[in-house]
Design an enzyme around this catalytic site. Structure first.
Site, short mmCIF file in Angstrom:
data_model
loop_
_atom_site.label_atom_id
_atom_site.label_comp_id
_atom_site.label_asym_id
_atom_site.label_seq_id
_atom_site.Cartn_x
_atom_site.Cartn_y
_atom_site.Cartn_z
N GLY A 1 0.83 -1.20 0.00
CA GLY A 1 0.00 0.00 0.00
C GLY A 1 0.86 1.25 0.00
N ILE B 1 1.27 2.49 7.24
CA ILE B 1 0.48 3.40 8.08
C ILE B 1 -0.03 2.67 9.32
CG2 ILE B 1 -0.23 4.81 6.10
CD1 ILE B 1 -3.04 3.57 6.38
N ASP B 2 -0.07 1.34 9.29
CA ASP B 2 -0.58 0.57 10.42
C ASP B 2 0.39 0.52 11.61
OD1 ASP B 2 -2.95 -0.02 9.14
OD2 ASP B 2 -2.25 -1.94 8.37
N GLY C 1 -6.53 -0.73 9.92
CA GLY C 1 -5.92 -1.52 10.98
C GLY C 1 -6.43 -2.94 10.90
N ARG D 1 -24.55 6.58 12.64
CA ARG D 1 -24.00 6.73 11.29
C ARG D 1 -22.52 6.36 11.31
NH1 ARG D 1 -28.56 6.89 10.39
NH2 ARG D 1 -29.80 8.39 9.20
#
Length: 341
Positions: free
Chosen positions: A10, A126-127, A170, A265
């Protein structure tokens, strides 16, 4: 020395900063040549290259994504893949590779290293779940993007008296959910490291409304209810065996409405977390990683990954990056007022 550089998995903010640092120091200080391999491991597998020099890397420091492109190609799932990579490296006169990526990309790099390919790894995700480094670049940017979204959602949640669920990335580790939830003032954070009770979540939502506050719930895409399984988009696997996630936020909103009668939501941040310009922290970290990576290559310290330990950039065995996932240590946060499920 002629060095190949690739970015796999990614994309994330800070990749271009690594590339820039590697090339600028490598050319100016060491006199090395560079070749950019396009689209992750697909580049050396199919011989896809692009020029990589000071001119082609000028002005890319603040740019998100990667000028080299990326993919989730796994050469070990392709017949004769390793031999093709070795042949293409030899044809291009490549002496070594600098591989920038996460668990899957560095897992391939580790296997190639054991097969005689000279490799240096740079940790990216990014995790923030790679082992043996305190932080990976891209994580700080993703957290800041999530926090901005949470800040904005607080006001609309209060205005409409709704429970708002923020679904962040995540898969197995809840670092983004934890940091963005804490920084954004969420009082409920649900992460993959601990299965959550939907009954407790609903109890908390109702008590929050009784105090005249609208609840914000931050949930990682890989969070799992106590009675149920991980929510997936479909069962199709990529070349590394991963299913597509996302959907747990909508599932939770439906459960909250059905059980409490309160309107709920969901906002799924998804790839928004990956995009855009990197934060100053990620630019600096990525640059320091790149500078250390090219120095390691120049010194012939193969089979290593650059890493952040405290405030120092160090070198660790490449294989150690993927020995295990770096998960959130729940005991460290047990005294927090945040509800973990």
């Amino acid at each position: 020395m002629r060095i190949g550089v690739l970015t796999g998995g990614g994309d994330c903010p800070g990749l271009n900063a690594v590339i820039r640092a590697v090339v600028r120091k490598g050319v100016k200080e060491y006199g090395h040549e560079f070749v950019g391999f396009r689209d992750g491991w697909k580049g050396p597998l199919e011989g896809l290259t692009m020029p990589l020099n000071i001119e082609t890397t000028r002005g890319i420091l603040p740019r998100g994504g990667t000028i080299l492109g990326s993919s989730r190609t796994n050469p070990f799932k392709i017949e004769g893949g390793v031999e093709k990579i070795k042949d293409n490296l030899a044809k291009a006169g490549i002496d070594a590779l600098i591989a920038i990526g996460g668990e899957d990309t560095l897992g391939v790099a580790t296997k190639l290293d054991s097969l005689g390919v000279k490799v240096i790894g740079v940790p990216k995700t990014i995790d923030n779940d790679l082992n043996n480094t305190d932080y990976t670049f891209g994580f700080d940017t993703a957290v800041n993007i999530a926090v901005e979204a949470i800040d904005r959602l607080h006001t609309t949640a209060e205005s409409h008296h709704r429970a708002l669920i923020v679904e962040v990335m995540g898969r197995h580790a809840g670092w983004i959910a934890l940091h963005s939830g804490l920084a954004g003032g969420a009082a409920c954070i649900l992460i993959p490291e601990q299965k959550f009770s939907i009954e407790k979540v609903c109890e908390w939502v109702e008590s929050r409304f009784k105090s005249h506050y609208a609840p914000i719930i931050v949930i990682a895409e890989g969070a799992i209810p106590q009675e149920g399984d991980m929510v997936t988009k479909d069962q199709t696997l990529d070349s590394f065996g991963h299913v597509k996630l996302s959907g747990i936020g909508d599932w939770l909103a439906n459960e909250i409405e059905a059980r409490t009668g309160k309107e709920a939501r969901t906002s799924v941040l998804g790839h928004i977390q990956r995009g855009g310009s990197p934060t100053a922290f990620d630019r600096v970290l990525a640059t320091r990683f790149g500078l250390q990576a090219i120095t390691a290559a120049h010194e012939g310290d193969w089979g290593k990954m650059v890493a952040l330990h405290g405030t120092d950039i160090v070198r660790v065995p490449l294989a150690s990056a993927t020995e295990q996932l770096k998960l959130v240590p729940l005991e460290r946060y047990k005294e927090s007022e945040i509800f973990f499920g």
